[in-house]
Write a protein that holds these residues in place. Structure first.
Motif, short mmCIF file in Angstrom:
data_model
loop_
_atom_site.label_atom_id
_atom_site.label_comp_id
_atom_site.label_asym_id
_atom_site.label_seq_id
_atom_site.Cartn_x
_atom_site.Cartn_y
_atom_site.Cartn_z
N HIS A 26 -10.91 8.88 -4.81
CA HIS A 26 -9.69 8.16 -4.48
C HIS A 26 -10.00 6.76 -3.97
O HIS A 26 -10.98 6.55 -3.25
CB HIS A 26 -8.88 8.90 -3.41
CG HIS A 26 -8.27 10.18 -3.89
ND1 HIS A 26 -8.95 11.37 -3.87
CD2 HIS A 26 -7.05 10.43 -4.44
CE1 HIS A 26 -8.17 12.32 -4.36
NE2 HIS A 26 -7.02 11.77 -4.71
N ALA A 27 -9.15 5.82 -4.36
CA ALA A 27 -9.20 4.45 -3.84
C ALA A 27 -7.76 3.98 -3.69
O ALA A 27 -7.02 3.94 -4.68
CB ALA A 27 -9.97 3.53 -4.78
N HIS A 28 -7.38 3.65 -2.46
CA HIS A 28 -5.99 3.24 -2.21
C HIS A 28 -5.94 1.75 -1.93
O HIS A 28 -6.57 1.25 -0.99
CB HIS A 28 -5.40 4.05 -1.06
CG HIS A 28 -5.09 5.47 -1.46
ND1 HIS A 28 -6.04 6.48 -1.47
CD2 HIS A 28 -3.94 6.02 -1.91
CE1 HIS A 28 -5.48 7.60 -1.89
NE2 HIS A 28 -4.21 7.35 -2.16
N LEU A 29 -5.19 1.06 -2.78
CA LEU A 29 -5.15 -0.40 -2.78
C LEU A 29 -4.16 -0.94 -1.76
O LEU A 29 -3.19 -0.27 -1.40
CB LEU A 29 -4.76 -0.89 -4.18
CG LEU A 29 -5.64 -0.41 -5.33
CD1 LEU A 29 -5.06 -0.85 -6.66
CD2 LEU A 29 -7.07 -0.92 -5.17
N PRO A 30 -4.37 -2.19 -1.31
CA PRO A 30 -3.42 -2.78 -0.37
C PRO A 30 -2.05 -2.94 -1.01
O PRO A 30 -1.92 -3.08 -2.23
CB PRO A 30 -4.04 -4.14 -0.05
CG PRO A 30 -4.92 -4.44 -1.23
CD PRO A 30 -5.45 -3.11 -1.68
N LEU A 31 -1.04 -2.89 -0.18
CA LEU A 31 0.34 -3.05 -0.65
C LEU A 31 0.81 -4.48 -0.46
O LEU A 31 0.38 -5.18 0.46
CB LEU A 31 1.27 -2.12 0.13
CG LEU A 31 0.96 -0.63 0.08
CD1 LEU A 31 1.97 0.13 0.92
CD2 LEU A 31 0.97 -0.11 -1.35
N LEU A 32 1.72 -4.89 -1.33
CA LEU A 32 2.43 -6.15 -1.12
C LEU A 32 3.67 -5.84 -0.30
O LEU A 32 4.48 -4.99 -0.67
CB LEU A 32 2.82 -6.78 -2.46
CG LEU A 32 1.67 -7.31 -3.32
CD1 LEU A 32 2.24 -7.98 -4.57
CD2 LEU A 32 0.80 -8.29 -2.55
N LEU A 33 3.80 -6.52 0.83
CA LEU A 33 4.92 -6.30 1.73
C LEU A 33 5.79 -7.54 1.79
O LEU A 33 5.31 -8.66 1.59
CB LEU A 33 4.41 -5.97 3.14
CG LEU A 33 3.38 -4.82 3.24
CD1 LEU A 33 2.94 -4.66 4.68
CD2 LEU A 33 3.95 -3.54 2.68
N ASP A 34 7.08 -7.34 2.07
CA ASP A 34 7.94 -8.51 2.23
C ASP A 34 7.84 -9.01 3.67
O ASP A 34 7.05 -8.50 4.48
CB ASP A 34 9.39 -8.16 1.84
CG ASP A 34 10.06 -7.17 2.79
OD1 ASP A 34 9.46 -6.85 3.85
OD2 ASP A 34 11.17 -6.71 2.49
N ALA A 35 8.62 -10.03 3.99
CA ALA A 35 8.51 -10.65 5.32
C ALA A 35 8.86 -9.67 6.44
O ALA A 35 8.41 -9.82 7.57
CB ALA A 35 9.43 -11.87 5.39
N GLY A 36 9.65 -8.65 6.11
CA GLY A 36 10.02 -7.66 7.11
C GLY A 36 9.06 -6.50 7.20
O GLY A 36 9.30 -5.55 7.95
#
Length: 304
Positions: A216-226
């Protein structure tokens, strides 16, 4: 003599709940790069089990967008909606062995335990009960994530007996993804870190079914300003397949890769070729979400 390891096979598995956006492109590109870096295959699976949330035509547009970005799978695209017999056979095995059981509990029945099922407390029998995996006390799962590092979860305490088939008749994500990965020979699961918390449940289910556990490899998420995951945000605008380079370069940067490596590319094919040459898996940043252990000690965990 030690058996040879299976050839690398990764996959990208979008749900057709909307068009391809920047967050899903990051997961697609990251999984594709990991597969190519290992000299392996990259497949695509449409996870269209949740019919009420499916957007008509979204799956076709997602596949067309992937093609426009140069991300073409090495095997046939499969759809979970066509794989009912596989899921039913797996569930029957689990029921026959006693690893799974019918449950009449509703969400309100389990409200006092925060939704965690440890015993049936249903106030009434249901015509169509759900089916859950039996998770014994002390079911602690530990694994090493290739991006996020060592992970540990007490599945009995934190998730409980989890659902395999919902009371409304739909297959649960946990069962479908485990059966699909095993049947397709997936050796490496590379996906967004919002699914990190699901991995211990899937490992328990793989053990119950006697199928291999992928890396398994879990990638970073793109988050909004909130701080919300982009797919759940108003900022999750569809990508423009006619302009692939800006989006590919943005995904490349979000994966922590070297600036400028894709600057000379004039089309998607050129960008992907440059990305293959310059990719360094060790540069992928760990998730901005906490680890499983931290999440269950007061952190904010997303639990699909």
């Amino acid at each position: 003599m030690t058996p040879a390891a299976a050839p690398y096979r990764g996959r990208f598995a979008p749900s057709p709940t909307g068009d391809l956006h920047a967050g899903s492109l990051l997961a697609a590109l990251g999984s594709w790069l990991m597969a190519r870096h290992a000299g392996g295959e990259w497949w695509v699976r449409i996870e269209d089990l949740d019919r009420p949330r499916e957007v008509p035509g979204a799956a076709g547009r997602q596949l067309a967008a992937l093609a426009a970005f140069g991300l073409v799978p090495d095997g046939p695209v499969v759809r979970q909606s066509d794989r009912d017999a596989l899921y039913r056979a797996a569930l029957d095995r689990l029921l026959l062995s006693g690893a799974a059981f019918a449950c009449h509990c509703s969400r309100s029945d389990l409200a006092a335990s925060g939704g965690v099922h440890r015993r049936c407390v249903a106030r009434a029998r249901r015509a169509d009960p759900s089916v859950r995996l039996r998770v014994p006390d002390g079911s602690v799962v530990a694994f090493d994530d290739l991006v996020c590092g060592p992970q540990r979860q007490d599945v009995a305490r934190d998730a409980g007996d989890f659902v395999l088939r919902r009371a409304d008749g739909y297959w649960a994500y946990q069962l479908a993804v485990v059966v699909d990965d095993a049947e397709q020979g997936v050796t490496d699961v590379v996906r967004g870190a919002d699914l990190l918390d699901s991995t211990p449940r899937q490992i328990l289910l793989q053990r119950a079914l006697g199928v291999p556990t992928p890396r398994h490899a879990h990638l970073p998420l793109l988050l909004d300003a909130g701080g919300r995951k982009l797919s759940k945000s108003d900022a999750s605008h569809p990508l423009d397949p006619a302009r692939p380079l800006p989006a590919l370069r943005a995904a490349w940067r979000a994966l922590g890769q070297r600036d400028g490596a894709l600057d000379d590319a004039t089309d998607a094919a050129g960008a992907l070729a440059a990305a293959r040459r310059a990719f360094e898996a060790e540069r992928i940043p760990a998730s901005r979400f906490p680890s499983i252990a931290a999440a269950h000690n007061g952190g904010d965990a997303n639990r699909p």
